[in-house]
Structure formats: structure tokens, C-alpha cells
Motif scaffolding. Structure first.
Motif, PDB file in Angstrom:
ATOM      1  N   PRO A   1      -1.520 -28.671 -17.424  1.00  0.00           N
ATOM      2  CA  PRO A   1      -2.928 -28.925 -17.767  1.00  0.00           C
ATOM      3  C   PRO A   1      -3.064 -29.559 -19.144  1.00  0.00           C
ATOM      4  O   PRO A   1      -2.192 -29.389 -20.005  1.00  0.00           O
ATOM      5  N   LEU A   2      -4.143 -30.274 -19.330  1.00  0.00           N
ATOM      6  CA  LEU A   2      -4.437 -30.874 -20.635  1.00  0.00           C
ATOM      7  C   LEU A   2      -4.768 -29.756 -21.620  1.00  0.00           C
ATOM      8  O   LEU A   2      -5.588 -28.896 -21.340  1.00  0.00           O
ATOM      9  N   LYS A   3      -4.115 -29.777 -22.762  1.00  0.00           N
ATOM     10  CA  LYS A   3      -4.335 -28.752 -23.782  1.00  0.00           C
ATOM     11  C   LYS A   3      -4.592 -29.434 -25.116  1.00  0.00           C
ATOM     12  O   LYS A   3      -3.747 -30.185 -25.600  1.00  0.00           O
ATOM     13  N   ILE A   4      -5.761 -29.189 -25.664  1.00  0.00           N
ATOM     14  CA  ILE A   4      -6.172 -29.851 -26.900  1.00  0.00           C
ATOM     15  C   ILE A   4      -6.331 -28.819 -28.012  1.00  0.00           C
ATOM     16  O   ILE A   4      -6.984 -27.789 -27.842  1.00  0.00           O
ATOM     17  N   GLY A   5      -5.719 -29.096 -29.136  1.00  0.00           N
ATOM     18  CA  GLY A   5      -5.861 -28.246 -30.310  1.00  0.00           C
ATOM     19  C   GLY A   5      -6.532 -29.010 -31.433  1.00  0.00           C
ATOM     20  O   GLY A   5      -6.673 -30.229 -31.375  1.00  0.00           O
ATOM     21  N   TYR A   6      -6.933 -28.287 -32.449  1.00  0.00           N
ATOM     22  CA  TYR A   6      -7.573 -28.951 -33.584  1.00  0.00           C
ATOM     23  C   TYR A   6      -7.194 -28.225 -34.874  1.00  0.00           C
ATOM     24  O   TYR A   6      -6.810 -27.046 -34.873  1.00  0.00           O
ATOM     25  N   THR A   7      -7.287 -28.951 -35.971  1.00  0.00           N
ATOM     26  CA  THR A   7      -6.981 -28.392 -37.284  1.00  0.00           C
ATOM     27  C   THR A   7      -7.666 -29.228 -38.351  1.00  0.00           C
ATOM     28  O   THR A   7      -8.357 -30.204 -38.044  1.00  0.00           O
ATOM     29  N   ASN A   8      -7.468 -28.862 -39.601  1.00  0.00           N
ATOM     30  CA  ASN A   8      -8.073 -29.562 -40.729  1.00  0.00           C
ATOM     31  C   ASN A   8      -6.997 -29.753 -41.802  1.00  0.00           C
ATOM     32  O   ASN A   8      -6.578 -28.791 -42.441  1.00  0.00           O
ATOM     33  N   VAL A   9      -6.543 -30.977 -41.957  1.00  0.00           N
ATOM     34  CA  VAL A   9      -5.458 -31.265 -42.895  1.00  0.00           C
ATOM     35  C   VAL A   9      -5.853 -30.920 -44.327  1.00  0.00           C
ATOM     36  O   VAL A   9      -5.056 -30.359 -45.094  1.00  0.00           O
ATOM     37  N   GLU A  10      -7.076 -31.238 -44.689  1.00  0.00           N
ATOM     38  CA  GLU A  10      -7.526 -30.960 -46.050  1.00  0.00           C
ATOM     39  C   GLU A  10      -7.520 -29.451 -46.320  1.00  0.00           C
ATOM     40  O   GLU A  10      -7.097 -28.996 -47.383  1.00  0.00           O
ATOM     41  N   PHE A  11      -7.985 -28.671 -45.346  1.00  0.00           N
ATOM     42  CA  PHE A  11      -7.987 -27.216 -45.477  1.00  0.00           C
ATOM     43  C   PHE A  11      -6.567 -26.693 -45.656  1.00  0.00           C
ATOM     44  O   PHE A  11      -6.297 -25.855 -46.520  1.00  0.00           O
ATOM     45  N   ILE A  12      -5.654 -27.190 -44.846  1.00  0.00           N
ATOM     46  CA  ILE A  12      -4.258 -26.755 -44.935  1.00  0.00           C
ATOM     47  C   ILE A  12      -3.673 -27.136 -46.294  1.00  0.00           C
ATOM     48  O   ILE A  12      -2.980 -26.343 -46.934  1.00  0.00           O
ATOM     49  N   LEU A  13      -3.955 -28.349 -46.735  1.00  0.00           N
ATOM     50  CA  LEU A  13      -3.446 -28.803 -48.032  1.00  0.00           C
ATOM     51  C   LEU A  13      -3.889 -27.870 -49.150  1.00  0.00           C
ATOM     52  O   LEU A  13      -3.111 -27.548 -50.055  1.00  0.00           O
ATOM     53  N   LEU A  14      -5.133 -27.414 -49.095  1.00  0.00           N
ATOM     54  CA  LEU A  14      -5.665 -26.541 -50.142  1.00  0.00           C
ATOM     55  C   LEU A  14      -4.985 -25.175 -50.172  1.00  0.00           C
ATOM     56  O   LEU A  14      -5.039 -24.478 -51.185  1.00  0.00           O
ATOM     57  N   GLN A  15      -4.381 -24.790 -49.066  1.00  0.00           N
ATOM     58  CA  GLN A  15      -3.718 -23.484 -49.014  1.00  0.00           C
ATOM     59  C   GLN A  15      -2.302 -23.527 -49.580  1.00  0.00           C
ATOM     60  O   GLN A  15      -1.723 -22.492 -49.889  1.00  0.00           O
ATOM     61  N   LEU A  16      -1.744 -24.703 -49.691  1.00  0.00           N
ATOM     62  CA  LEU A  16      -0.354 -24.834 -50.129  1.00  0.00           C
ATOM     63  C   LEU A  16      -0.235 -24.729 -51.648  1.00  0.00           C
ATOM     64  O   LEU A  16      -1.108 -25.194 -52.382  1.00  0.00           O
ATOM     65  N   PRO A  17       0.853 -24.146 -52.135  1.00  0.00           N
ATOM     66  CA  PRO A  17       1.054 -24.072 -53.591  1.00  0.00           C
ATOM     67  C   PRO A  17       1.122 -25.460 -54.228  1.00  0.00           C
ATOM     68  O   PRO A  17       0.789 -25.630 -55.397  1.00  0.00           O
ATOM     69  N   GLU A  18       1.549 -26.451 -53.444  1.00  0.00           N
ATOM     70  CA  GLU A  18       1.620 -27.820 -53.973  1.00  0.00           C
ATOM     71  C   GLU A  18       0.259 -28.340 -54.410  1.00  0.00           C
ATOM     72  O   GLU A  18       0.167 -29.214 -55.276  1.00  0.00           O
ATOM     73  N   SER A  19      -0.804 -27.797 -53.815  1.00  0.00           N
ATOM     74  CA  SER A  19      -2.144 -28.266 -54.134  1.00  0.00           C
ATOM     75  C   SER A  19      -2.466 -28.058 -55.609  1.00  0.00           C
ATOM     76  O   SER A  19      -2.934 -28.973 -56.298  1.00  0.00           O
ATOM     77  N   LYS A  20      -2.182 -26.858 -56.117  1.00  0.00           N
ATOM     78  CA  LYS A  20      -2.443 -26.573 -57.524  1.00  0.00           C
ATOM     79  C   LYS A  20      -1.492 -27.365 -58.423  1.00  0.00           C
ATOM     80  O   LYS A  20      -1.868 -27.782 -59.518  1.00  0.00           O
ATOM     81  N   GLN A  21      -0.261 -27.555 -57.955  1.00  0.00           N
ATOM     82  CA  GLN A  21       0.704 -28.319 -58.740  1.00  0.00           C
ATOM     83  C   GLN A  21       0.253 -29.771 -58.887  1.00  0.00           C
ATOM     84  O   GLN A  21       0.358 -30.364 -59.954  1.00  0.00           O
ATOM     85  N   ILE A  22      -0.263 -30.331 -57.786  1.00  0.00           N
ATOM     86  CA  ILE A  22      -0.760 -31.707 -57.819  1.00  0.00           C
ATOM     87  C   ILE A  22      -1.923 -31.814 -58.788  1.00  0.00           C
ATOM     88  O   ILE A  22      -1.989 -32.731 -59.620  1.00  0.00           O
ATOM     89  N   GLU A  23      -2.847 -30.867 -58.690  1.00  0.00           N
ATOM     90  CA  GLU A  23      -4.019 -30.888 -59.564  1.00  0.00           C
ATOM     91  C   GLU A  23      -3.614 -30.797 -61.029  1.00  0.00           C
ATOM     92  O   GLU A  23      -4.135 -31.518 -61.887  1.00  0.00           O
ATOM     93  N   SER A  24      -2.643 -29.917 -61.322  1.00  0.00           N
ATOM     94  CA  SER A  24      -2.194 -29.737 -62.697  1.00  0.00           C
ATOM     95  C   SER A  24      -1.502 -30.990 -63.228  1.00  0.00           C
ATOM     96  O   SER A  24      -1.751 -31.419 -64.359  1.00  0.00           O
ATOM     97  N   GLN A  25      -0.643 -31.592 -62.404  1.00  0.00           N
ATOM     98  CA  GLN A  25       0.077 -32.791 -62.841  1.00  0.00           C
ATOM     99  C   GLN A  25      -0.864 -33.975 -63.047  1.00  0.00           C
ATOM    100  O   GLN A  25      -0.687 -34.764 -63.985  1.00  0.00           O
ATOM    101  N   LEU A  26      -1.866 -34.086 -62.182  1.00  0.00           N
ATOM    102  CA  LEU A  26      -2.843 -35.163 -62.352  1.00  0.00           C
ATOM    103  C   LEU A  26      -3.659 -34.964 -63.628  1.00  0.00           C
ATOM    104  O   LEU A  26      -3.960 -35.925 -64.338  1.00  0.00           O
ATOM    105  N   LYS A  27      -4.008 -33.715 -63.901  1.00  0.00           N
ATOM    106  CA  LYS A  27      -4.771 -33.433 -65.109  1.00  0.00           C
ATOM    107  C   LYS A  27      -3.950 -33.766 -66.350  1.00  0.00           C
ATOM    108  O   LYS A  27      -4.456 -34.354 -67.313  1.00  0.00           O
ATOM    109  N   ASP A  28      -2.661 -33.389 -66.342  1.00  0.00           N
ATOM    110  CA  ASP A  28      -1.785 -33.688 -67.479  1.00  0.00           C
ATOM    111  C   ASP A  28      -1.638 -35.196 -67.674  1.00  0.00           C
ATOM    112  O   ASP A  28      -1.691 -35.696 -68.802  1.00  0.00           O
TER     113      ASP A  28
END
Length: 206
Positions: A27-54
Motif C-alpha cells: 500500500p501507499l504509505k506517506i510520511g511527513y516531517t519538518n527539516v527546520e524543526f529537526i535542525l533546531l533540535q540538533l546540537p549543531e544548531s547552536k554551534q552554527i549560531e555561535s560560529q556565525l555570531k563570532d
């Protein structure tokens, strides 16, 4: 910073969500997600923000130094222009014009540098999320995975975000309920802009 990342995420959504072939009797099975939401949950998100600020702060400080140099030389010119020899005055005016042009060029280059820095930091994380989404889809038999930003309605069990977070080593129960307010990196332009370079035909004061 996160507002800028949205542009990169949108581009990713347009080209990277893939379909996964299955046999015709499944059967056809469709899933969904939000890349931006997932990105915000990753520790890399804060690291990116900090490096950009620096990076932004370094650019801003360099620009402020250029502006201070321009201001000091402009004030010296204005103070002594009336008594300067014509050749010296014209040389000072040329120097001020070159400094002004240098500031404007630096502002343009700084913006490009910040954008390139952001892309270099975000792209690898987006690629990692892309792989995790595709792995989760294959492992769980999803024919398609779409962005929930384009979804008007759907079953709760169609949301594969918790599975993707687990795949990425993040505990879904600790995920942020909503996107936090975006933090803008330090500005790369000073509060003021350089004054116009004095005209070359200044007349001596009486």
C-alpha cells in the motif's frame, strides 16, 4: 540566524525529499516531517549560531576600525583644509575618497562572507538530516516523505520526525515544542555611514 537558514531549508525541501520504490502489492504509505524543526533540535544548531555570531563580530569590528580611521582623517582634513597647500589638500581628498570606497566594498564583501560561512556550516547538517530521513523512510516502508509545511491534514502516526531524531541521536521527548525566536548575528555595518568625501574645489577660508 535561523531566519536565514530557512532559505537553505526551503531549497533543500524542493529538491531533496525522495520517493522510495516499493512493489505494487504494497500500500501507499506517506510520511511527513519538518527539516527546520529537526535542525533546531540538533546540537549543531547552536554551534552554527555561535560560529556565525563570532564571524559577524569579527567583520563588524574590522568595519568599525575602517570607519574610525576615515572619521579621524576626515576631521583632520576639515580642520586644516583652509591652510593646506593645493597639492596636499587634493592628496588628502583622494585618500578620503579611497577610504570611503574601501568601506563600501568591505560592507559588500562582509555580507557575502557571512552568507558563504552560513552555507558552509548548514549544508553538511542538512545533508545529514536528508540521509536520516531517507533511512527512516526505507526502514519503515514509507513510499513518500513530504514536508509538513505543505501538509493540510494527516494522521499523527505519519509524522516521522521522532524517528528521524532518534536516527540522529536526539531524544524526541526532549525536543523543543516550538521554534525559538531567531537570533540575528551582530550587524556587519556600523550605525552610521561615512560622510561624503569633501569636494576637491574647496575654497580657502578668509
Amino acid at each position: 540566524m535561523m531566519n536565514k537558514i530557512k532559505t537553505l531549508v526551503v531549497a533543500f525541501l524542493l529538491i531533496s525529499f525522495a520517493s522510495f520504490a516499493q512493489s505494487s502489492d504494497q500500500p501507499l504509505k506517506i510520511g511527513y516531517t519538518n527539516v527546520e524543526f529537526i535542525l533546531l533540535q540538533l546540537p549543531e544548531s547552536k554551534q552554527i549560531e555561535s560560529q556565525l555570531k563570532d564571524h559577524s563580530t569579527v567583520l563588524e569590528n574590522q568595519l568599525k576600525g575602517k570607519y574610525a580611521d576615515y572619521e579621524n582623517k576626515l576631521q583632520a582634513y576639515e580642520k586644516g583644509a583652509a591652510t593646506m597647500d593645493k597639492t596636499i589638500r587634493e592628496d588628502k581628498e583622494k585618500e578620503l575618497m579611497n577610504l570611503n570606497n574601501s568601506i563600501q566594498e568591505f560592507q559588500r564583501n562582509a555580507q557575502q562572507s557571512l552568507q558563504q560561512k552560513e552555507k558552509s556550516l548548514v549544508d553538511p547538517v542538512i545533508a545529514k538530516i536528508d540521509k536520516a530521513i531517507k533511512d527512516v523512510a526505507k526502514e519503515n516502508g514509507y513510499t513518500y516523505v513530504i514536508s509538513n509545511q505543505a501538509l493540510l491534514a494527516g494522521p499523527e502516526d505519519g509524522d516521522i520526525s521522532p524517528l528521524v531524531l532518534k536516527k540522529l541521536g536526539v531524544d524526541p521527548s526532549k525536543a523543543k515544542a516550538a521554534e525559538p525566536a531567531a537570533t540575528k548575528p551582530a550587524a556587519t555595518t556600523p550605525a552610521k555611514t561615512p560622510a561624503k568625501t569633501p569636494a576637491k574645489n574647496n575654497k580657502k577660508k578668509n
